[in-house]
Write a protein that holds these residues in place. Structure first.
Motif, PDB file in Angstrom:
ATOM      1  N   GLY A   6       0.807  -1.219   0.000  1.00 23.82           N
ATOM      2  CA  GLY A   6       0.000   0.000   0.000  1.00 23.82           C
ATOM      3  C   GLY A   6       0.833   1.260   0.000  1.00 23.82           C
ATOM      4  N   VAL A   7       2.000   1.211   0.636  1.00 23.85           N
ATOM      5  CA  VAL A   7       2.873   2.381   0.675  1.00 23.85           C
ATOM      6  C   VAL A   7       3.612   2.560  -0.652  1.00 23.85           C
ATOM      7  N   LEU A   8       3.979   1.465  -1.303  1.00 26.66           N
ATOM      8  CA  LEU A   8       4.724   1.545  -2.557  1.00 26.66           C
ATOM      9  C   LEU A   8       3.843   1.814  -3.773  1.00 26.66           C
ATOM     10  N   SER A  11       4.001   5.447  -5.329  1.00 23.84           N
ATOM     11  CA  SER A  11       5.255   5.745  -6.027  1.00 23.84           C
ATOM     12  C   SER A  11       5.319   5.032  -7.369  1.00 23.84           C
ATOM     13  N   ALA A  12       4.807   3.813  -7.445  1.00 28.57           N
ATOM     14  CA  ALA A  12       4.765   3.115  -8.728  1.00 28.57           C
ATOM     15  C   ALA A  12       3.824   3.819  -9.700  1.00 28.57           C
ATOM     16  N   THR A  13       2.732   4.347  -9.190  1.00 27.95           N
ATOM     17  CA  THR A  13       1.780   5.058 -10.042  1.00 27.95           C
ATOM     18  C   THR A  13       2.377   6.376 -10.550  1.00 27.95           C
ATOM     19  N   VAL A  14       3.152   7.051  -9.716  1.00 27.88           N
ATOM     20  CA  VAL A  14       3.831   8.280 -10.157  1.00 27.88           C
ATOM     21  C   VAL A  14       4.821   7.938 -11.270  1.00 27.88           C
ATOM     22  N   PHE A  15       5.565   6.838 -11.107  1.00 25.83           N
ATOM     23  CA  PHE A  15       6.498   6.424 -12.148  1.00 25.83           C
ATOM     24  C   PHE A  15       5.757   6.149 -13.458  1.00 25.83           C
ATOM     25  N   LEU A  16       4.617   5.477 -13.385  1.00 25.35           N
ATOM     26  CA  LEU A  16       3.835   5.211 -14.598  1.00 25.35           C
ATOM     27  C   LEU A  16       3.322   6.501 -15.225  1.00 25.35           C
ATOM     28  N   LEU A  17       2.915   7.471 -14.404  1.00 23.70           N
ATOM     29  CA  LEU A  17       2.467   8.757 -14.930  1.00 23.70           C
ATOM     30  C   LEU A  17       3.598   9.469 -15.666  1.00 23.70           C
ATOM     31  N   LEU A  18       4.798   9.449 -15.084  1.00 27.73           N
ATOM     32  CA  LEU A  18       5.937  10.071 -15.751  1.00 27.73           C
ATOM     33  C   LEU A  18       6.267   9.354 -17.059  1.00 27.73           C
ATOM     34  N   LEU A  19       6.164   8.045 -17.044  1.00 27.77           N
ATOM     35  CA  LEU A  19       6.427   7.272 -18.254  1.00 27.77           C
ATOM     36  C   LEU A  19       5.388   7.565 -19.328  1.00 27.77           C
ATOM     37  N   CYS A  20       4.136   7.736 -18.935  1.00 24.37           N
ATOM     38  CA  CYS A  20       3.068   8.026 -19.905  1.00 24.37           C
ATOM     39  C   CYS A  20       3.136   9.454 -20.433  1.00 24.37           C
ATOM     40  N   ASN A  21       3.982  10.294 -19.857  1.00 28.91           N
ATOM     41  CA  ASN A  21       4.166  11.658 -20.350  1.00 28.91           C
ATOM     42  C   ASN A  21       5.489  11.840 -21.077  1.00 28.91           C
ATOM     43  N   ASP A  22       6.231  10.753 -21.273  1.00 29.91           N
ATOM     44  CA  ASP A  22       7.522  10.828 -21.955  1.00 29.91           C
ATOM     45  C   ASP A  22       7.315  10.739 -23.461  1.00 29.91           C
ATOM     46  N   LYS A  23       7.548  11.856 -24.126  1.00 34.32           N
ATOM     47  CA  LYS A  23       7.312  11.923 -25.576  1.00 34.32           C
ATOM     48  C   LYS A  23       8.282  11.040 -26.356  1.00 34.32           C
ATOM     49  N   PHE A  38      -6.771  13.671 -14.032  1.00 34.48           N
ATOM     50  CA  PHE A  38      -7.436  12.512 -13.432  1.00 34.48           C
ATOM     51  C   PHE A  38      -6.428  11.611 -12.724  1.00 34.48           C
ATOM     52  N   THR A  39      -5.303  11.345 -13.374  1.00 28.87           N
ATOM     53  CA  THR A  39      -4.292  10.470 -12.779  1.00 28.87           C
ATOM     54  C   THR A  39      -3.685  11.110 -11.530  1.00 28.87           C
ATOM     55  N   SER A  40      -3.506  12.411 -11.547  1.00 26.12           N
ATOM     56  CA  SER A  40      -2.997  13.093 -10.358  1.00 26.12           C
ATOM     57  C   SER A  40      -3.980  12.985  -9.197  1.00 26.12           C
ATOM     58  N   ALA A  41      -5.262  13.064  -9.493  1.00 32.27           N
ATOM     59  CA  ALA A  41      -6.281  12.891  -8.445  1.00 32.27           C
ATOM     60  C   ALA A  41      -6.254  11.463  -7.891  1.00 32.27           C
ATOM     61  N   VAL A  42      -6.091  10.485  -8.774  1.00 28.83           N
ATOM     62  CA  VAL A  42      -6.001   9.088  -8.325  1.00 28.83           C
ATOM     63  C   VAL A  42      -4.771   8.899  -7.430  1.00 28.83           C
ATOM     64  N   ILE A  43      -3.643   9.497  -7.825  1.00 29.37           N
ATOM     65  CA  ILE A  43      -2.430   9.388  -7.014  1.00 29.37           C
ATOM     66  C   ILE A  43      -2.629  10.053  -5.661  1.00 29.37           C
ATOM     67  N   ALA A  44      -3.311  11.201  -5.627  1.00 22.26           N
ATOM     68  CA  ALA A  44      -3.589  11.874  -4.352  1.00 22.26           C
ATOM     69  C   ALA A  44      -4.431  10.983  -3.442  1.00 22.26           C
ATOM     70  N   VAL A  45      -5.445  10.345  -3.999  1.00 22.94           N
ATOM     71  CA  VAL A  45      -6.289   9.435  -3.209  1.00 22.94           C
ATOM     72  C   VAL A  45      -5.457   8.261  -2.700  1.00 22.94           C
ATOM     73  N   LEU A  46      -4.598   7.701  -3.554  1.00 29.94           N
ATOM     74  CA  LEU A  46      -3.751   6.585  -3.134  1.00 29.94           C
ATOM     75  C   LEU A  46      -2.807   6.979  -2.009  1.00 29.94           C
ATOM     76  N   VAL A  47      -2.249   8.185  -2.079  1.00 33.06           N
ATOM     77  CA  VAL A  47      -1.349   8.652  -1.019  1.00 33.06           C
ATOM     78  C   VAL A  47      -2.109   8.813   0.291  1.00 33.06           C
ATOM     79  N   ILE A  48      -3.293   9.389   0.224  1.00 30.07           N
ATOM     80  CA  ILE A  48      -4.095   9.582   1.437  1.00 30.07           C
ATOM     81  C   ILE A  48      -4.466   8.231   2.051  1.00 30.07           C
TER      82      ILE A  48
END
Length: 116
Positions: A6-8, A11-23, A38-48
């Protein structure tokens, strides 16, 4: 083990977001603005939720009211962070040309990421 997963997860989702924004990786199929929001909101919920899970494991006698307080505080902090990023984006728009960004960040007289 579940707490570690749950803690990791955020961070894995942030890595996937960065990868999905790599042109360079995805070319024209990078995420759009709406999908990034939307993905940033999902990451915020996951962190909380990760914070709640960690708090409930460290403090097993935590009450439901305290958990709700953590959820509300996390939601308010996430919204304030989102508004702050939106204001910063309006004040200083992103550069549209990636080569211009690389040239601005490249060390003088050197190459950036071994690209000369």
């Amino acid at each position: 083990m579940q707490v570690l997963a749950g803690v990791l997860l955020p961070s894995a989702t942030v890595f996937l977001l960065l990868l999905c924004n790599d042109k360079e990786v995805l070319g024209p199929w990078v995420n759009g603005r709406r999908l990034n929001i939307f993905t940033s909101a999902v990451i915020a919920v996951l962190v909380i939720l990760s914070l709640v899970l960690t708090a409930s494991v460290i403090f097993p006698d935590i009450s439901g009211d305290q958990i709700i307080m953590i959820l509300v505080a996390g939601a308010v902090l996430s919204m304030l962070t989102g508004v702050g990023f939106a204001v910063a984006r309006v004040r200083r728009p992103a550069r549209s040309d990636p080569d211009e960004f690389r040239a601005a960040r490249a060390p003088r007289g050197g190459c950036l990421l071994s690209r000369c």
